[in-house]
Design a protein around this motif. Structure first.
Motif, PDB file in Angstrom:
ATOM      1  N   GLN A 147      -3.739  -3.740  12.423  1.00  0.00           N
ATOM      2  CA  GLN A 147      -5.016  -3.141  12.815  1.00  0.00           C
ATOM      3  C   GLN A 147      -5.553  -2.231  11.716  1.00  0.00           C
ATOM      4  OE1 GLN A 147      -6.846  -3.788  15.486  1.00  0.00           O
ATOM      5  NE2 GLN A 147      -5.371  -5.304  16.194  1.00  0.00           N
ATOM      6  N   SER A 148      -4.662  -1.515  11.053  1.00  0.00           N
ATOM      7  CA  SER A 148      -5.095  -0.636   9.965  1.00  0.00           C
ATOM      8  C   SER A 148      -5.699  -1.437   8.816  1.00  0.00           C
ATOM      9  CB  SER A 148      -3.910   0.199   9.470  1.00  0.00           C
ATOM     10  OG  SER A 148      -3.389   0.999  10.510  1.00  0.00           O
ATOM     11  N   PHE A 149      -5.113  -2.589   8.516  1.00  0.00           N
ATOM     12  CA  PHE A 149      -5.639  -3.393   7.417  1.00  0.00           C
ATOM     13  C   PHE A 149      -6.975  -4.035   7.797  1.00  0.00           C
ATOM     14  CE2 PHE A 149      -6.065  -7.045   4.644  1.00  0.00           C
ATOM     15  CZ  PHE A 149      -5.634  -6.550   3.420  1.00  0.00           C
ATOM     16  N   ILE A 150      -7.087  -4.505   9.034  1.00  0.00           N
ATOM     17  CA  ILE A 150      -8.325  -5.166   9.454  1.00  0.00           C
ATOM     18  C   ILE A 150      -9.486  -4.181   9.489  1.00  0.00           C
ATOM     19  CG2 ILE A 150      -9.447  -6.355  11.385  1.00  0.00           C
ATOM     20  CD1 ILE A 150      -6.723  -7.574  12.064  1.00  0.00           C
ATOM     21  N   GLN A 151      -9.252  -2.968   9.997  1.00  0.00           N
ATOM     22  CA  GLN A 151     -10.328  -2.007  10.187  1.00  0.00           C
ATOM     23  C   GLN A 151     -10.476  -1.018   9.037  1.00  0.00           C
ATOM     24  OE1 GLN A 151      -9.556  -0.155  13.959  1.00  0.00           O
ATOM     25  NE2 GLN A 151      -9.638  -2.080  15.109  1.00  0.00           N
ATOM     26  N   GLY A 152      -9.558  -1.037   8.082  1.00  0.00           N
ATOM     27  CA  GLY A 152      -9.615  -0.078   6.995  1.00  0.00           C
ATOM     28  C   GLY A 152     -10.624  -0.453   5.916  1.00  0.00           C
ATOM     29  N   ASN A 153     -10.911   0.521   5.041  1.00  0.00           N
ATOM     30  CA  ASN A 153     -11.806   0.271   3.905  1.00  0.00           C
ATOM     31  C   ASN A 153     -11.018  -0.337   2.749  1.00  0.00           C
ATOM     32  OD1 ASN A 153     -10.402   2.462   2.748  1.00  0.00           O
ATOM     33  ND2 ASN A 153     -11.889   3.923   3.592  1.00  0.00           N
ATOM     34  N   ASP A 154     -11.698  -0.566   1.642  1.00  0.00           N
ATOM     35  CA  ASP A 154     -11.055  -1.219   0.501  1.00  0.00           C
ATOM     36  C   ASP A 154      -9.897  -0.398  -0.055  1.00  0.00           C
ATOM     37  OD1 ASP A 154     -12.821  -3.283   0.751  1.00  0.00           O
ATOM     38  OD2 ASP A 154     -14.220  -2.531  -0.775  1.00  0.00           O
ATOM     39  N   PHE A 155     -10.070   0.921  -0.082  1.00  0.00           N
ATOM     40  CA  PHE A 155      -8.990   1.777  -0.600  1.00  0.00           C
ATOM     41  C   PHE A 155      -7.747   1.671   0.272  1.00  0.00           C
ATOM     42  CE2 PHE A 155      -6.785   5.889  -0.462  1.00  0.00           C
ATOM     43  CZ  PHE A 155      -6.406   6.005  -1.801  1.00  0.00           C
ATOM     44  N   GLN A 156      -7.920   1.704   1.586  1.00  0.00           N
ATOM     45  CA  GLN A 156      -6.787   1.616   2.493  1.00  0.00           C
ATOM     46  C   GLN A 156      -6.113   0.245   2.414  1.00  0.00           C
ATOM     47  OE1 GLN A 156      -8.946   2.593   6.051  1.00  0.00           O
ATOM     48  NE2 GLN A 156      -8.375   4.763   5.986  1.00  0.00           N
ATOM     49  N   LYS A 157      -6.917  -0.819   2.286  1.00  0.00           N
ATOM     50  CA  LYS A 157      -6.348  -2.162   2.167  1.00  0.00           C
ATOM     51  C   LYS A 157      -5.519  -2.295   0.894  1.00  0.00           C
ATOM     52  CE  LYS A 157      -9.853  -4.608   4.863  1.00  0.00           C
ATOM     53  NZ  LYS A 157     -10.885  -5.668   4.873  1.00  0.00           N
ATOM     54  N   ASP A 158      -6.037  -1.759  -0.221  1.00  0.00           N
ATOM     55  CA  ASP A 158      -5.282  -1.820  -1.476  1.00  0.00           C
ATOM     56  C   ASP A 158      -3.975  -1.045  -1.383  1.00  0.00           C
ATOM     57  OD1 ASP A 158      -7.218  -3.377  -2.620  1.00  0.00           O
ATOM     58  OD2 ASP A 158      -8.276  -1.707  -3.573  1.00  0.00           O
ATOM     59  N   LYS A 159      -4.018   0.087  -0.706  1.00  0.00           N
ATOM     60  CA  LYS A 159      -2.806   0.893  -0.560  1.00  0.00           C
ATOM     61  C   LYS A 159      -1.741   0.133   0.232  1.00  0.00           C
ATOM     62  CE  LYS A 159      -1.181   5.375   1.102  1.00  0.00           C
ATOM     63  NZ  LYS A 159      -1.565   6.652   1.765  1.00  0.00           N
ATOM     64  N   ILE A 160      -2.144  -0.518   1.318  1.00  0.00           N
ATOM     65  CA  ILE A 160      -1.191  -1.280   2.118  1.00  0.00           C
ATOM     66  C   ILE A 160      -0.651  -2.469   1.333  1.00  0.00           C
ATOM     67  CG2 ILE A 160      -0.950  -2.726   4.188  1.00  0.00           C
ATOM     68  CD1 ILE A 160      -2.980  -0.910   5.562  1.00  0.00           C
ATOM     69  N   PHE A 161      -1.535  -3.174   0.634  1.00  0.00           N
ATOM     70  CA  PHE A 161      -1.092  -4.372  -0.090  1.00  0.00           C
ATOM     71  C   PHE A 161      -0.153  -4.013  -1.236  1.00  0.00           C
ATOM     72  CE2 PHE A 161      -1.790  -7.440  -3.556  1.00  0.00           C
ATOM     73  CZ  PHE A 161      -1.277  -8.564  -2.946  1.00  0.00           C
ATOM     74  N   LYS A 162      -0.441  -2.938  -1.965  1.00  0.00           N
ATOM     75  CA  LYS A 162       0.430  -2.536  -3.077  1.00  0.00           C
ATOM     76  C   LYS A 162       1.810  -2.126  -2.571  1.00  0.00           C
ATOM     77  CE  LYS A 162      -3.301  -1.065  -6.155  1.00  0.00           C
ATOM     78  NZ  LYS A 162      -3.958   0.081  -6.823  1.00  0.00           N
ATOM     79  N   ALA A 163       1.871  -1.599  -1.363  1.00  0.00           N
ATOM     80  CA  ALA A 163       3.165  -1.222  -0.806  1.00  0.00           C
ATOM     81  C   ALA A 163       3.985  -2.425  -0.353  1.00  0.00           C
ATOM     82  CB  ALA A 163       2.955  -0.267   0.368  1.00  0.00           C
ATOM     83  N   LEU A 164       3.326  -3.570  -0.174  1.00  0.00           N
ATOM     84  CA  LEU A 164       4.011  -4.754   0.341  1.00  0.00           C
ATOM     85  C   LEU A 164       4.244  -5.833  -0.698  1.00  0.00           C
ATOM     86  CD1 LEU A 164       2.093  -5.248   3.737  1.00  0.00           C
ATOM     87  CD2 LEU A 164       4.249  -4.059   3.367  1.00  0.00           C
ATOM     88  N   ILE A 165       3.583  -5.767  -1.834  1.00  0.00           N
ATOM     89  CA  ILE A 165       3.563  -6.897  -2.766  1.00  0.00           C
ATOM     90  C   ILE A 165       4.962  -7.263  -3.266  1.00  0.00           C
ATOM     91  CG2 ILE A 165       3.109  -5.428  -4.772  1.00  0.00           C
ATOM     92  CD1 ILE A 165       1.320  -7.742  -5.817  1.00  0.00           C
ATOM     93  N   GLU A 166       5.838  -6.298  -3.423  1.00  0.00           N
ATOM     94  CA  GLU A 166       7.177  -6.595  -3.930  1.00  0.00           C
ATOM     95  C   GLU A 166       8.051  -7.277  -2.869  1.00  0.00           C
ATOM     96  OE1 GLU A 166       8.111  -6.306  -6.964  1.00  0.00           O
ATOM     97  OE2 GLU A 166       6.255  -5.350  -7.657  1.00  0.00           O
ATOM     98  N   ASP A 167       7.731  -7.083  -1.608  1.00  0.00           N
ATOM     99  CA  ASP A 167       8.559  -7.616  -0.530  1.00  0.00           C
ATOM    100  C   ASP A 167       7.899  -8.787   0.194  1.00  0.00           C
ATOM    101  OD1 ASP A 167      10.531  -5.651  -0.953  1.00  0.00           O
ATOM    102  OD2 ASP A 167       9.422  -4.211   0.272  1.00  0.00           O
ATOM    103  N   LEU A 168       6.908  -9.404  -0.395  1.00  0.00           N
ATOM    104  CA  LEU A 168       6.205 -10.511   0.263  1.00  0.00           C
ATOM    105  C   LEU A 168       7.116 -11.680   0.627  1.00  0.00           C
ATOM    106  CD1 LEU A 168       2.770 -10.692  -1.628  1.00  0.00           C
ATOM    107  CD2 LEU A 168       3.212  -9.872   0.677  1.00  0.00           C
ATOM    108  N   PRO A 169       8.017 -12.148  -0.263  1.00  0.00           N
ATOM    109  CA  PRO A 169       8.896 -13.266   0.134  1.00  0.00           C
ATOM    110  C   PRO A 169       9.787 -12.935   1.329  1.00  0.00           C
ATOM    111  CG  PRO A 169       8.902 -12.987  -2.253  1.00  0.00           C
ATOM    112  CD  PRO A 169       8.198 -11.800  -1.691  1.00  0.00           C
ATOM    113  N   LEU A 170      10.241 -11.684   1.404  1.00  0.00           N
ATOM    114  CA  LEU A 170      11.082 -11.279   2.534  1.00  0.00           C
ATOM    115  C   LEU A 170      10.260 -11.191   3.823  1.00  0.00           C
ATOM    116  CD1 LEU A 170      13.707 -10.138   3.782  1.00  0.00           C
ATOM    117  CD2 LEU A 170      12.960  -7.866   2.994  1.00  0.00           C
TER     118      LEU A 170
END
Length: 444
Positions: A147-170
């Motif tokens: 829900q945070s990613f869907i309703q967030g702005n571009d800055f919030q989306k980038d913050k969430i994605f950068k925190a997950l990019i290393e663990d995407l395969p898992l």
């Protein structure tokens, strides 16, 4: 006056029958206590009694006396109307509220109503010291992140994605994390999708066989660009046949057939292994998808391979779907072959669980000459006639119902004459279903 005496008698009990002098003393003591109680502030509720600590509410010891004193001067404490009412009606509102726990409350949330426990867990998960990647692996916290990613702005989306990019395969293969990745793919720009594709590309084959990873691959195929789709297909091309027979991988192949323009190589794989694929529980779905999506001019070799197998596939649990598709959309040659063996083996075909469905499908598209040929075969001088055998069969009676609807008036009359030759006791429960069907047809 009588009411006063009766109330006194109820209160005093057996004393009225024993000694009149004791009763008079006791009556005077009650009068004094009532005068004293009027001068005091009234007790409003059972809760007030508890807070005032004027009387014990619960007896810790079974041998403890219920009343604080036997002194008649203090008797007004024990006969207070509010206390007696609470003791007699222990399920009153105040007592029930005090003793019985309340049911859990429900609070509204964006995607429905969550229980109090779940709402608290959502709030505590967001405020915990876990990383976003770790929270994605929690059932409730992953919903919060989506829900945070869907309703967030571009800055919030980038913050969430950068925190997950290393663990995407898992996370892509995790029970709850895969939903987060899918939401990111759906609600992000093309640059983020490209980064996700590059991060997952080395693990494409492994994810295609995974229960949750295959869902992420299917979502990627819907949103990535065409050259990336080609690159993905090239990565799994060597494993296509194994993926066709896999419970999870066949969904990825179906998505490739639906979306990719460069997927004609799958037709060649199905054609070369048609006997095994069309009779397999997962492979038959791939063959159906090819017949549904690709035009007939690209399916000629596949049809040539399927036509000799139609008779065998009609009795197959999964292959009968392929034969039904060929009846509806296949080449005329295929329909001719199917009609030929159905007319020759109408009795055997109509009594089989799967082949009877093929026979019904063929009857719905058959022309008048084919219907006349079948009618001639069914109405014969043998005993019992084929018509009676099929009517009394659990699968054949449905074939006969479809056949009766396709017959003309003369053929219907011949069928009714044949049926009237037999008594009611010669029809099973399935035969009676057909007789009821005839009654409904005549009633219309």
């Amino acid at each position: 006056m009588q009411e006063t005496e009766q109330s006194e008698k109820d209160m005093i009990g057996s004393l009225l029958d024993e000694d009149e002098s004791k009763c008079s003393e006791f009556r005077s003591s009650i009068t004094k206590s009532q005068q004293h109680s009027q001068s005091q502030s009234p007790v409003k509720s059972f809760k007030d009694l508890k807070e005032a600590k004027e009387i014990p509410l619960l007896l810790d010891d079974a041998g403890q006396q219920e009343f604080p004193s036997n002194d008649p001067n203090n008797f007004y404490f024990t006969v207070q109307s509010a206390f007696i009412q609470q003791r007699q009606h222990s399920l009153s509102h105040e007592f029930h509220q005090y003793m019985v726990p309340q049911p859990p409350l429900y609070y509204p949330c964006q995607d429905g109503f969550f229980s109090q426990k779940r709402t608290k867990k959502l709030q505590s998960s967001a405020d915990s010291e876990q990383t976003i990647s770790q929270q994605c692996q929690d059932q409730y916290a992953s919903l919060n992140i989506q829900q945070s990613f869907i309703q967030g702005n571009d800055f919030q989306k980038d913050k969430i994605f950068k925190a997950l990019i290393e663990d995407l395969p898992l996370l892509a293969k995790h029970k709850f994390g895969n939903y987060v990745i899918q939401k990111i793919i759906e609600n992000s720009n093309q640059n983020i999708r490209t980064l996700i594709f590059e991060q997952l590309h080395p693990f494409i084959i492994e994810m295609c066989y995974d229960k949750f990873g295959c869902r992420v691959i299917q979502r990627l195929l819907e949103f990535i660009q065409n050259h990336q789709k080609i690159q993905l297909i090239q990565s799994i091309k060597s494993q296509v046949l194994n993926l066709i027979f896999d419970q999870c991988g066949n969904h990825v192949i179906q998505k490739i057939i639906d979306l990719a323009s460069d997927a004609e190589f799958i037709i060649d794989i199905v054609t070369n292994n048609v006997d095994h694929i069309v009779s397999h529980s997962y492979g038959c779905r791939i063959a159906q998808k090819c017949l549904e999506i690709f035009p007939n001019q690209k399916l000629q070799q596949l049809y040539i391979s399927l036509i000799p197998l139609c008779e065998k596939l009609s009795f197959c649990q999964y292959g009968n779907y392929i034969v039904q598709h060929m009846i509806n959309q296949g080449p005329p040659k295929g329909l001719e072959v199917i009609g030929k063996y159905i007319k020759a083996r109408i009795l055997e075909v109509s009594q089989d669980k799967y082949a009877s469905i093929v026979a019904q499908k063929y009857i719905t598209v058959a022309n008048d000459d084919d219907i006349a040929s079948i009618c001639k075969i069914l109405i014969n001088d043998y005993y019992p006639p084929m018509l009676l055998i099929l009517i009394n069969n659990q699968f054949g009676n449905y074939v006969m119902q479809n056949f009766y609807q396709k017959c003309n008036d003369k053929q219907k009359q011949s069928i009714q004459i044949q049926i009237n030759k037999f008594e009611d006791h010669q029809f099973t429960q399935f035969g009676r279903h057909f007789l009821q069907f005839l009654a409904r047809c005549h009633a219309c």
